[in-house]
Design a protein around this motif. Structure first.
Motif, PDB file in Angstrom:
ATOM      1  N   UNK A  39       0.786  -1.191   0.244  1.00 31.18           N
ATOM      2  CA  UNK A  39       0.034  -0.192   0.007  1.00 31.18           C
ATOM      3  C   UNK A  39       0.943   1.352  -0.018  1.00 31.18           C
ATOM      4  N   UNK A  40       0.248   2.339   0.101  1.00 29.25           N
ATOM      5  CA  UNK A  40       0.886   3.645  -0.124  1.00 29.25           C
ATOM      6  C   UNK A  40       1.925   4.026   1.088  1.00 29.25           C
ATOM      7  N   UNK A  41       1.283   3.590   2.292  1.00 30.01           N
ATOM      8  CA  UNK A  41       2.255   3.958   3.547  1.00 30.01           C
ATOM      9  C   UNK A  41       3.121   2.874   3.438  1.00 30.01           C
ATOM     10  N   UNK A  42       3.346   1.761   3.101  1.00 29.62           N
ATOM     11  CA  UNK A  42       4.175   0.772   2.923  1.00 29.62           C
ATOM     12  C   UNK A  42       5.403   1.216   2.085  1.00 29.62           C
ATOM     13  N   UNK A  43       5.049   1.691   1.011  1.00 30.10           N
ATOM     14  CA  UNK A  43       5.787   2.457   0.106  1.00 30.10           C
ATOM     15  C   UNK A  43       6.650   3.526   0.766  1.00 30.10           C
ATOM     16  N   UNK A  44       5.701   4.145   1.164  1.00 30.94           N
ATOM     17  CA  UNK A  44       6.171   5.624   2.118  1.00 30.94           C
ATOM     18  C   UNK A  44       7.342   5.002   3.047  1.00 30.94           C
ATOM     19  N   UNK A  45       6.922   3.976   3.905  1.00 32.48           N
ATOM     20  CA  UNK A  45       7.856   3.767   4.849  1.00 32.48           C
ATOM     21  C   UNK A  45       9.310   3.134   4.391  1.00 32.48           C
ATOM     22  N   UNK A  46       9.176   2.494   3.240  1.00 34.47           N
ATOM     23  CA  UNK A  46      10.360   1.700   2.818  1.00 34.47           C
ATOM     24  C   UNK A  46      11.387   2.780   2.301  1.00 34.47           C
ATOM     25  N   UNK A  47      10.867   3.899   1.802  1.00 30.64           N
ATOM     26  CA  UNK A  47      11.798   5.054   1.607  1.00 30.64           C
ATOM     27  C   UNK A  47      12.120   5.886   2.522  1.00 30.64           C
ATOM     28  N   UNK A  48      11.069   6.300   3.114  1.00 28.59           N
ATOM     29  CA  UNK A  48      11.494   7.000   4.571  1.00 28.59           C
ATOM     30  C   UNK A  48      12.755   6.642   5.361  1.00 28.59           C
ATOM     31  N   UNK A  49      12.596   5.369   5.631  1.00 30.50           N
ATOM     32  CA  UNK A  49      13.762   4.702   6.655  1.00 30.50           C
ATOM     33  C   UNK A  49      15.267   4.635   6.084  1.00 30.50           C
ATOM     34  N   UNK A  50      15.243   5.130   4.594  1.00 29.19           N
ATOM     35  CA  UNK A  50      16.419   5.378   4.022  1.00 29.19           C
ATOM     36  C   UNK A  50      17.389   6.300   4.614  1.00 29.19           C
ATOM     37  N   UNK A  51      16.630   7.338   5.217  1.00 30.68           N
ATOM     38  CA  UNK A  51      17.299   8.395   5.815  1.00 30.68           C
ATOM     39  C   UNK A  51      18.017   8.111   7.025  1.00 30.68           C
ATOM     40  N   UNK A  52      17.508   7.016   7.861  1.00 29.97           N
ATOM     41  CA  UNK A  52      18.342   6.614   9.045  1.00 29.97           C
ATOM     42  C   UNK A  52      19.673   5.749   8.334  1.00 29.97           C
ATOM     43  N   UNK A  53      19.438   5.101   7.389  1.00 26.41           N
ATOM     44  CA  UNK A  53      20.605   4.559   6.922  1.00 26.41           C
ATOM     45  C   UNK A  53      21.501   5.461   6.399  1.00 26.41           C
ATOM     46  N   UNK A  54      21.247   6.402   5.728  1.00 24.18           N
ATOM     47  CA  UNK A  54      22.109   7.408   5.037  1.00 24.18           C
ATOM     48  C   UNK A  54      22.975   8.046   6.352  1.00 24.18           C
ATOM     49  N   UNK A  55      22.058   8.239   7.553  1.00 15.23           N
ATOM     50  CA  UNK A  55      22.860   9.195   8.571  1.00 15.23           C
ATOM     51  C   UNK A  55      24.092   8.176   9.317  1.00 15.23           C
ATOM     52  N   UNK A  56      23.827   6.906   9.125  1.00 17.48           N
ATOM     53  CA  UNK A  56      24.715   6.062   9.660  1.00 17.48           C
ATOM     54  C   UNK A  56      26.235   6.288   8.900  1.00 17.48           C
ATOM     55  N   UNK A  57      26.170   6.471   7.623  1.00 20.88           N
ATOM     56  CA  UNK A  57      27.545   6.696   6.923  1.00 20.88           C
ATOM     57  C   UNK A  57      27.963   8.150   7.452  1.00 20.88           C
ATOM     58  N   UNK A  58      27.424   9.046   7.713  1.00 18.94           N
ATOM     59  CA  UNK A  58      27.686  10.386   8.276  1.00 18.94           C
ATOM     60  C   UNK A  58      28.384  10.245   9.360  1.00 18.94           C
ATOM     61  N   UNK A  59      27.767   9.411  10.213  1.00 26.40           N
ATOM     62  CA  UNK A  59      28.352   9.123  11.738  1.00 26.40           C
ATOM     63  C   UNK A  59      29.566   8.336  11.690  1.00 26.40           C
ATOM     64  N   UNK A  60      29.668   7.171  11.125  1.00 27.61           N
ATOM     65  CA  UNK A  60      30.694   6.342  10.803  1.00 27.61           C
ATOM     66  C   UNK A  60      31.885   7.273  10.407  1.00 27.61           C
ATOM     67  N   UNK A  61      31.857   7.923   9.041  1.00 27.44           N
ATOM     68  CA  UNK A  61      32.673   8.600   8.648  1.00 27.44           C
ATOM     69  C   UNK A  61      32.795  10.147   8.881  1.00 27.44           C
ATOM     70  N   UNK A  62      32.227  10.575   9.937  1.00 29.09           N
ATOM     71  CA  UNK A  62      32.145  11.785  10.461  1.00 29.09           C
ATOM     72  C   UNK A  62      33.209  12.902  10.129  1.00 29.09           C
ATOM     73  N   UNK A  63      34.532  12.419  10.416  1.00 27.45           N
ATOM     74  CA  UNK A  63      35.815  13.099  10.173  1.00 27.45           C
ATOM     75  C   UNK A  63      36.060  13.369   8.712  1.00 27.45           C
ATOM     76  N   UNK A  64      35.582  12.363   8.067  1.00 32.28           N
ATOM     77  CA  UNK A  64      35.815  12.652   6.588  1.00 32.28           C
ATOM     78  C   UNK A  64      34.889  13.447   5.870  1.00 32.28           C
TER      79      UNK A  64
END
Length: 265
Positions: A39-64
């Motif tokens: 459904x619409x919310x399921x599709x929105x959810x699977x896209x929106x949670x990518x922000x969390x994954x993106x943030x992990x890269x920034x935190x792991x490689x913060x100095x870079x």
């Protein structure tokens, strides 16, 4: 979608987004066996949670991410091919997303490639470089365009692209993570903007699912990135190749069995 299903999907997103195994294939299998409606919310959810994954890269490689403007210019240069091709071929890409056979075949063929990647680029570990030039970044960006085919895996395509430019496995994987930030942010932001009315109409419970989903995706992706680099440096890609072959074959068997597989992302 209930709370447990949301957590499971978030774990899958965080675990597979930066590994060369295709998050799409895993989402298909998980959503099918859990009986989650596309459904619409399921599709929105699977896209929106990518922000969390993106943030992990920034935190792991913060100095870079704080080192210099040169770093950002290289990322922008590497993003150009994906930005252009994505805009020009969006309708064709969306059509491919509806075809689970494409995902299954891509997983299988990509797995076969990963089985042999270590042998093909063995010299990179002794004679390769960790320096990413503008040319190298741009060519990696072209490889990233291949990942627009569902099931290819953005991570796999960009890492292999880096290896063709004589980067070490570690350097190729890290640049793949860095390039994921503008790429995933642009794609996710556009998708959320397109669904902004649905987002604003979401219930309190749905907002809670989105918040928890992003937190879980961040934590799992953070662990996955750190573990992947250590595993890759020591063991290479062969295990991921065999895993993709098994997953792709499993999808094909399910399709031939007449099971209706739904793509939710």
């Amino acid at each position: 979608m209930n709370f447990i299903e949301a957590i499971i999907l978030a774990v899958i997103e965080g675990l597979t987004e930066f590994l060369p195994v295709s998050s799409t294939g895993h989402m298909i299998i998980a959503s099918t066996f859990m009986g989650i409606e596309s459904g619409d919310f399921t599709k929105l959810f699977t896209v929106a949670i990518q922000f969390g994954a993106i943030l992990s890269v920034v935190v792991v490689y913060f100095k870079r991410f704080l080192q210099s403007w040169e770093f950002y210019k290289k990322l922008a240069f590497a993003f150009i091919p994906t930005g252009i091709i994505g805009l020009l071929l969006k309708s064709h890409i969306d059509a491919l997303l509806e075809n689970v056979w494409v995902v299954a075949t891509s997983l299988l063929l990509g797995g076969i490639v990963l089985v042999f990647v270590d042998k093909w680029f063995a010299k990179n570990e002794t004679e390769g470089t960790e320096e990413v030039s503008y040319k190298t970044g741009f060519l990696i960006g072209i490889f990233q365009c291949i990942a627009m085919v569902p099931g290819v895996s953005r991570s796999a395509a960009t890492i292999i692209g880096g290896l063709t430019q004589k980067l070490t496995r570690k350097a190729a994987a890290e640049f793949s993570f860095f390039l994921a930030v503008p790429t995933m942010f642009a794609a996710t932001a556009k998708s959320i903007w397109d669904e902004k009315e649905l987002l604003m109409k979401s219930s309190d419970n749905e907002w809670l699912l989105l918040i928890v989903g992003n937190i879980v995706a961040f934590l799992v992706a953070y662990i996955a990135i750190r573990t992947f680099i250590a595993f890759l440096s020591k063991n290479g890609f062969k295990a991921f190749g065999y895993y993709r072959i098994i997953l792709g074959a499993a999808l094909i068997i399910l399709l031939l069995s007449g099971i209706n597989l739904q793509i939710v992302d």
